[in-house]
Write a protein that holds these residues in place. Structure first.
Motif, PDB file in Angstrom:
ATOM      1  N   ILE A  60       0.870  -1.181   0.000  1.00 18.89           N
ATOM      2  CA  ILE A  60       0.000   0.000   0.000  1.00 18.89           C
ATOM      3  C   ILE A  60       0.907   1.232   0.000  1.00 18.89           C
ATOM      4  CG2 ILE A  60      -1.758   1.274   1.292  1.00 18.89           C
ATOM      5  CD1 ILE A  60      -2.390  -1.491   2.668  1.00 18.89           C
TER       6      ILE A  60
ATOM      7  N   ASN B 268     -11.204   8.809   6.165  1.00 21.13           N
ATOM      8  CA  ASN B 268     -12.423   9.034   6.947  1.00 21.13           C
ATOM      9  C   ASN B 268     -12.110   9.507   8.367  1.00 21.13           C
ATOM     10  OD1 ASN B 268     -15.326   8.796   7.351  1.00 21.13           O
ATOM     11  ND2 ASN B 268     -14.872   7.045   8.642  1.00 21.13           N
TER      12      ASN B 268
ATOM     13  N   ARG C  68      -6.074   8.969  -4.950  1.00 23.34           N
ATOM     14  CA  ARG C  68      -6.997   7.845  -4.778  1.00 23.34           C
ATOM     15  C   ARG C  68      -7.175   7.080  -6.081  1.00 23.34           C
ATOM     16  NH1 ARG C  68     -12.115   7.324  -0.951  1.00 23.34           N
ATOM     17  NH2 ARG C  68     -12.719   5.207  -1.543  1.00 23.34           N
TER      18      ARG C  68
ATOM     19  N   GLU D  88      -7.279   0.052   0.424  1.00 24.10           N
ATOM     20  CA  GLU D  88      -8.571  -0.299  -0.194  1.00 24.10           C
ATOM     21  C   GLU D  88      -9.731   0.140   0.693  1.00 24.10           C
ATOM     22  OE1 GLU D  88      -8.905  -1.921  -3.123  1.00 24.10           O
ATOM     23  OE2 GLU D  88     -11.082  -2.142  -3.018  1.00 24.10           O
ATOM     24  N   ASP D  89      -9.547   0.015   1.999  1.00 23.67           N
ATOM     25  CA  ASP D  89     -10.606   0.348   2.948  1.00 23.67           C
ATOM     26  C   ASP D  89     -10.341   1.669   3.655  1.00 23.67           C
ATOM     27  OD1 ASP D  89      -9.464  -2.165   5.405  1.00 23.67           O
ATOM     28  OD2 ASP D  89      -8.404  -0.671   4.210  1.00 23.67           O
TER      29      ASP D  89
ATOM     30  N   ASP E  48     -11.821   4.346   3.511  1.00 21.45           N
ATOM     31  CA  ASP E  48     -13.043   5.041   3.924  1.00 21.45           C
ATOM     32  C   ASP E  48     -13.566   4.564   5.262  1.00 21.45           C
ATOM     33  OD1 ASP E  48     -14.450   5.137   0.555  1.00 21.45           O
ATOM     34  OD2 ASP E  48     -13.092   6.499   1.594  1.00 21.45           O
ATOM     35  N   THR E  49     -13.156   3.380   5.706  1.00 28.54           N
ATOM     36  CA  THR E  49     -13.785   2.792   6.887  1.00 28.54           C
ATOM     37  C   THR E  49     -12.820   2.518   8.038  1.00 28.54           C
ATOM     38  OG1 THR E  49     -13.565   0.618   5.824  1.00 28.54           O
ATOM     39  CG2 THR E  49     -15.689   1.723   5.633  1.00 28.54           C
ATOM     40  N   VAL E  50     -11.528   2.541   7.778  1.00 27.68           N
ATOM     41  CA  VAL E  50     -10.586   2.223   8.865  1.00 27.68           C
ATOM     42  C   VAL E  50     -10.182   3.492   9.604  1.00 27.68           C
ATOM     43  CG1 VAL E  50      -9.704   0.141   7.806  1.00 27.68           C
ATOM     44  CG2 VAL E  50      -8.643   2.323   7.246  1.00 27.68           C
ATOM     45  N   ASP E  51      -9.554   3.295  10.758  1.00 26.48           N
ATOM     46  CA  ASP E  51      -9.150   4.462  11.535  1.00 26.48           C
ATOM     47  C   ASP E  51      -7.635   4.662  11.463  1.00 26.48           C
ATOM     48  OD1 ASP E  51      -9.746   2.707  14.680  1.00 26.48           O
ATOM     49  OD2 ASP E  51      -8.133   2.504  13.218  1.00 26.48           O
TER      50      ASP E  51
ATOM     51  N   TYR F 138      -5.279   1.905  12.781  1.00 26.31           N
ATOM     52  CA  TYR F 138      -5.179   0.750  11.889  1.00 26.31           C
ATOM     53  C   TYR F 138      -4.176   1.012  10.765  1.00 26.31           C
ATOM     54  CZ  TYR F 138      -6.712  -2.618   8.328  1.00 26.31           C
ATOM     55  OH  TYR F 138      -6.759  -3.603   7.371  1.00 26.31           O
TER      56      TYR F 138
ATOM     57  N   LEU G  38      -0.546  -0.669   9.782  1.00 21.97           N
ATOM     58  CA  LEU G  38      -0.161  -1.161   8.446  1.00 21.97           C
ATOM     59  C   LEU G  38       1.253  -0.701   8.118  1.00 21.97           C
ATOM     60  CD1 LEU G  38      -3.314  -0.506   6.194  1.00 21.97           C
ATOM     61  CD2 LEU G  38      -2.480  -2.708   6.992  1.00 21.97           C
TER      62      LEU G  38
ATOM     63  N   LYS H 223     -13.611  21.660  10.400  1.00 22.99           N
ATOM     64  CA  LYS H 223     -14.181  20.310  10.348  1.00 22.99           C
ATOM     65  C   LYS H 223     -15.011  20.101   9.080  1.00 22.99           C
ATOM     66  CE  LYS H 223     -13.789  19.300  15.163  1.00 22.99           C
ATOM     67  NZ  LYS H 223     -14.296  19.144  16.468  1.00 22.99           N
TER      68      LYS H 223
ATOM     69  N   GLY I 163     -14.316  16.872   7.017  1.00 26.58           N
ATOM     70  CA  GLY I 163     -15.460  15.986   6.737  1.00 26.58           C
ATOM     71  C   GLY I 163     -15.711  15.812   5.249  1.00 26.58           C
TER      72      GLY I 163
ATOM     73  N   VAL J 215     -13.378  12.739   2.077  1.00 30.41           N
ATOM     74  CA  VAL J 215     -13.762  11.475   1.416  1.00 30.41           C
ATOM     75  C   VAL J 215     -14.530  11.785   0.131  1.00 30.41           C
ATOM     76  CG1 VAL J 215     -15.204   9.412   1.597  1.00 30.41           C
ATOM     77  CG2 VAL J 215     -13.758  10.080   3.511  1.00 30.41           C
TER      78      VAL J 215
ATOM     79  N   THR K 199     -13.438  10.902  -3.877  1.00 37.77           N
ATOM     80  CA  THR K 199     -14.201  10.061  -4.805  1.00 37.77           C
ATOM     81  C   THR K 199     -14.778  10.867  -5.955  1.00 37.77           C
ATOM     82  OG1 THR K 199     -16.241  10.374  -3.538  1.00 37.77           O
ATOM     83  CG2 THR K 199     -14.884   8.457  -2.970  1.00 37.77           C
TER      84      THR K 199
ATOM     85  N   LYS L 154     -15.735  -5.492  13.379  1.00 36.29           N
ATOM     86  CA  LYS L 154     -14.841  -4.639  12.581  1.00 36.29           C
ATOM     87  C   LYS L 154     -13.546  -5.395  12.279  1.00 36.29           C
ATOM     88  CE  LYS L 154     -12.912   0.020  12.658  1.00 36.29           C
ATOM     89  NZ  LYS L 154     -13.663   1.024  11.943  1.00 36.29           N
TER      90      LYS L 154
ATOM     91  N   TYR M  28      -9.916  -5.506   5.787  1.00 33.72           N
ATOM     92  CA  TYR M  28      -9.456  -5.953   4.475  1.00 33.72           C
ATOM     93  C   TYR M  28      -8.092  -6.645   4.602  1.00 33.72           C
ATOM     94  CZ  TYR M  28      -8.180  -5.770  -0.463  1.00 33.72           C
ATOM     95  OH  TYR M  28      -7.802  -6.109  -1.740  1.00 33.72           O
TER      96      TYR M  28
ATOM     97  N   ASN N 105     -13.298  -6.357   0.201  1.00 31.67           N
ATOM     98  CA  ASN N 105     -13.503  -5.188   1.060  1.00 31.67           C
ATOM     99  C   ASN N 105     -14.946  -5.261   1.561  1.00 31.67           C
ATOM    100  OD1 ASN N 105     -13.563  -2.758   2.360  1.00 31.67           O
ATOM    101  ND2 ASN N 105     -13.279  -1.490   0.545  1.00 31.67           N
TER     102      ASN N 105
ATOM    103  N   LEU O 216     -16.567  -3.779   3.738  1.00 32.68           N
ATOM    104  CA  LEU O 216     -17.260  -2.523   4.025  1.00 32.68           C
ATOM    105  C   LEU O 216     -17.208  -1.564   2.842  1.00 32.68           C
ATOM    106  CD1 LEU O 216     -16.103  -2.022   7.739  1.00 32.68           C
ATOM    107  CD2 LEU O 216     -18.336  -2.775   6.908  1.00 32.68           C
TER     108      LEU O 216
ATOM    109  N   ASN P 126     -18.925   7.966  11.198  1.00 28.00           N
ATOM    110  CA  ASN P 126     -19.228   8.996  10.190  1.00 28.00           C
ATOM    111  C   ASN P 126     -19.956   8.424   8.972  1.00 28.00           C
ATOM    112  OD1 ASN P 126     -17.840  10.885  11.781  1.00 28.00           O
ATOM    113  ND2 ASN P 126     -15.904  10.446  10.745  1.00 28.00           N
TER     114      ASN P 126
ATOM    115  N   ALA Q 205     -19.343   5.813   7.378  1.00 23.24           N
ATOM    116  CA  ALA Q 205     -18.438   5.240   6.385  1.00 23.24           C
ATOM    117  C   ALA Q 205     -19.020   3.970   5.779  1.00 23.24           C
ATOM    118  CB  ALA Q 205     -17.082   4.939   7.046  1.00 23.24           C
ATOM    119  N   PRO Q 206     -18.732   3.671   4.490  1.00 21.49           N
ATOM    120  CA  PRO Q 206     -17.954   4.518   3.602  1.00 21.49           C
ATOM    121  C   PRO Q 206     -18.801   5.594   2.926  1.00 21.49           C
ATOM    122  CG  PRO Q 206     -18.550   2.500   2.477  1.00 21.49           C
ATOM    123  CD  PRO Q 206     -19.131   2.414   3.864  1.00 21.49           C
TER     124      PRO Q 206
ATOM    125  N   GLN R  89     -22.563  12.600  14.582  1.00 22.05           N
ATOM    126  CA  GLN R  89     -21.482  13.163  13.773  1.00 22.05           C
ATOM    127  C   GLN R  89     -21.651  14.671  13.632  1.00 22.05           C
ATOM    128  OE1 GLN R  89     -21.523  12.368   9.592  1.00 22.05           O
ATOM    129  NE2 GLN R  89     -19.420  13.019   9.299  1.00 22.05           N
TER     130      GLN R  89
ATOM    131  N   ALA S 297     -18.789  15.557  16.032  1.00 21.57           N
ATOM    132  CA  ALA S 297     -17.617  15.478  15.147  1.00 21.57           C
ATOM    133  C   ALA S 297     -17.484  16.780  14.353  1.00 21.57           C
ATOM    134  CB  ALA S 297     -17.727  14.292  14.203  1.00 21.57           C
ATOM    135  N   MET S 298     -18.613  17.328  13.911  1.00 22.30           N
ATOM    136  CA  MET S 298     -18.568  18.551  13.103  1.00 22.30           C
ATOM    137  C   MET S 298     -18.799  19.806  13.952  1.00 22.30           C
ATOM    138  SD  MET S 298     -18.103  17.236  10.133  1.00 22.30           S
ATOM    139  CE  MET S 298     -18.464  18.495   8.925  1.00 22.30           C
TER     140      MET S 298
END
Lengths: 246, 291
Positions: free
Chosen positions: A13, A20, A62, A69-70, A72-75, A78, A82, A213, A217, A220, A224, B126, B131, B149, B151, B238, B240-241, B254, B258-259
């Motif tokens: 990667i 996100n 992107r 790949e993920d 959008d969903t990982v923190d 994580y 990697l 923010k 926000g 993402v 895309t 999770k 992935y 993937n 999610l 949030n 996601a995705p 959120q 968050a915002m």
């Protein structure tokens, strides 16, 4: 771009980033390099073309497959793992991140590679020292305490003291010497921060937090193509202007 | 004698009412008021003057794509909770009520997911969905398949719904099993003597006599679906995705925290309450009508 393609071809990667969760560092550096320190540090009323160009780079990266790949969903934790597990090649983070890297012989700090048509000079950096020593008004106005307070602050902010406080971790407030036993990683970090051509405070130090923010926000969607960088920046700057006027 | 004097009842009831007034009703009324102002902070400090927005936040909701996604996902979740949580709970309850030995064992096993924290379940799933190195992809890779993937936009909502639904089947199972125990065995015996099969007994005896309990479960399920927050937020924060897994609860969180858009978050919270009341009344109406 070459690095991204090469890493992808080899199943690595290229960039460890969670769009996100914590795209902040990439937001700041992309805008800095696109606009240059002067353009980056101003607070405009409408979206400058340079800022738009900087954030649109998220989509370019992107589309090249630079992010996980993920993404959008990982923190952030994580993607950081990697990088530490050598599944991702590059990580953009604060100087504190170095302390958590165990592969100190095979990891180096390099300057931000920049973007095409950038206005910033190579080696430009987002950063700044935001904490330090202060003298209270009460101490300053007290003739018996003023000298002692000044001596105290000077004792803790001279070069020797900064060297001790720094102790090889993160960015120092002034030029320091490498200490004995520093790892190659820490030395490369020191070389990087010492060679910075400019240091600019991040955007969140200049605009309203809620406005900032909106940018974070929207990353993402920008990556895309669902949202335009110009719309996101304009929304943030409009909100910032409203907050400043209140 | 106790009930001829009413004041002892008040002594016991008033503290609870006061507590709810201070920590629920007053904040709720404050929340409604906040939705009409531009909140520049979480509280209005002395010297601050929040701008009055009127219905601007409510108008904004009408054109907010994320609100539409959240409402749609919440409606989908309502349907899924009724079909799978209450439905599977009912089927399990009917099966378990028909066994003589092991009833207690099954009650424990099926109820167990309820006692696990939703946050823990969310984190666990999770990890399953990761992935890189997630359990599901490790299984796929062991069989020589490419990792998925789980999610990604096309799958995310389904993968979020699975653990959310699974974790609460036991709750409705226990309620329905308790309801089933109130039906006299004599009725089933009489039906068996008349030649009614077990399968037909479910439709002609069990379901009609369980209408009220099932109605309560459906009300709890749909209102719970509207409030769902912890599991989805832990798995896919949030929305996601790309905002596709937003529910009303997660979008409200959120927006507000968050915002830092507290007034808009307050607006969403008010709408959640209104929707909850409407849905609960609708379910109650449908259930009563059929009775």
């Amino acid at each position: 771009m070459t690095a991204i393609e090469t890493f992808k071809e080899n199943g690595i990667i290229p960039i460890a980033c969670s769009l996100n969760n914590v795209p902040h560092y990439w937001v700041e550096f992309l805008m800095l390099y696109a606009a240059g320190p002067d353009g980056y540090t101003e607070v405009p009323q409408t979206a400058p073309a340079d800022w738009v160009k900087g954030l649109e780079t998220f989509k370019t990266l992107r589309d090249l497959g630079a992010f996980p790949e993920d993404t959008d969903t990982v923190d952030d934790a994580y993607v950081g793992q990697l990088f530490k597990d050598k599944k991702a090649a590059m990580q953009l983070d604060g100087s504190w991140y170095l302390g958590g890297v165990t592969a100190t012989d095979t990891t180096v700090v390099i300057p931000f590679p920049g973007i095409e048509g950038q206005k910033a000079e190579a080696g430009a950096m987002v950063g700044g020292i935001s904490s330090g020593f202060y003298i209270t008004k009460k101490a300053w106005d007290d003739p018996d305490k003023r000298d002692a307070a000044v001596k105290f602050v000077m004792a803790h902010t001279n070069k020797d003291a900064v060297q001790k406080y720094w102790n090889g971790n993160g960015q120092a407030a002034c030029a320091v010497e490498p200490i004995d036993g520093m790892s190659p990683l820490a030395i490369s970090g020191l070389d990087y921060s010492s060679a910075a051509t400019s240091i600019s405070a991040p955007t969140d130090a200049r605009i309203d937090p809620e406005a900032y923010k909106v940018i974070i926000g929207g990353i993402v969607g920008i990556s895309t193509g669902a949202t335009s960088a110009e719309d996101v920046i304009n929304e943030a700057l409009t909100l910032n202007a409203e907050r400043q006027a209140q | 004698m106790l009930y001829k004097k009413k004041w002892p009842l008040l002594v016991f009831l008033v503290p609870g009412i006061l507590f709810m007034l201070v920590f629920l009703y007053i904040p709720f009324l404050n929340n409604i008021k906040n939705s009409f102002y531009d909140m520049t902070g979480i509280v209005e400090l002395p010297g601050m003057n929040w701008k009055f927005l009127g219905l601007d936040n409510y108008k904004k909701m009408l054109s907010d794509v994320n609100v539409r996604i959240a409402i749609l996902n919440s409606v989908k979740m309502m349907v899924l909770t009724v079909v799978f949580e209450v439905g599977i709970g009912f089927v399990l309850a009917v099966m378990v009520s028909n066994i003589k030995k092991g009833q207690q064992f099954f009650r424990t096993v099926y109820f167990f997911p309820i006692v696990i924290s939703a946050t823990a379940i969310g984190l666990m799933f999770k990890l399953f969905y990761n992935y890189n190195g997630g359990m599901l992809n490790q299984i796929l890779e062991a069989f020589g398949k490419e990792p998925v993937n789980w999610l990604k936009p096309e799958l995310a909502l389904l993968m979020v719904c699975v653990p959310t639904l699974w974790s609460y089947v036991g709750f409705y199972f226990v309620i329905l099993l308790t309801g089933l125990s109130d039906i006299s065995d004599d009725i089933y015996e009489a039906a068996s003597i008349d030649g009614c099969t077990k399968f037909k007994q479910v439709f002609y005896i069990t379901l009609p006599m369980m209408k009220t309990v099932i109605g309560t479960c459906v009300t709890l399920a749909v209102t719970g679906a509207l409030k769902v927050f912890d599991l989805p937020w832990v798995m896919v924060p949030n929305g996601a995705p790309q905002g596709l897994t937003h529910f009303m609860g997660t979008y409200m969180y959120q927006t507000a925290f968050a915002m830092n858009n507290y007034d808009y978050g307050s607006t969403i919270a008010v709408v959640i309450v209104i929707l909850g009341i409407v849905v609960a009344k609708a379910v109650d109406f449908i259930t009563k009508e059929r009775s």
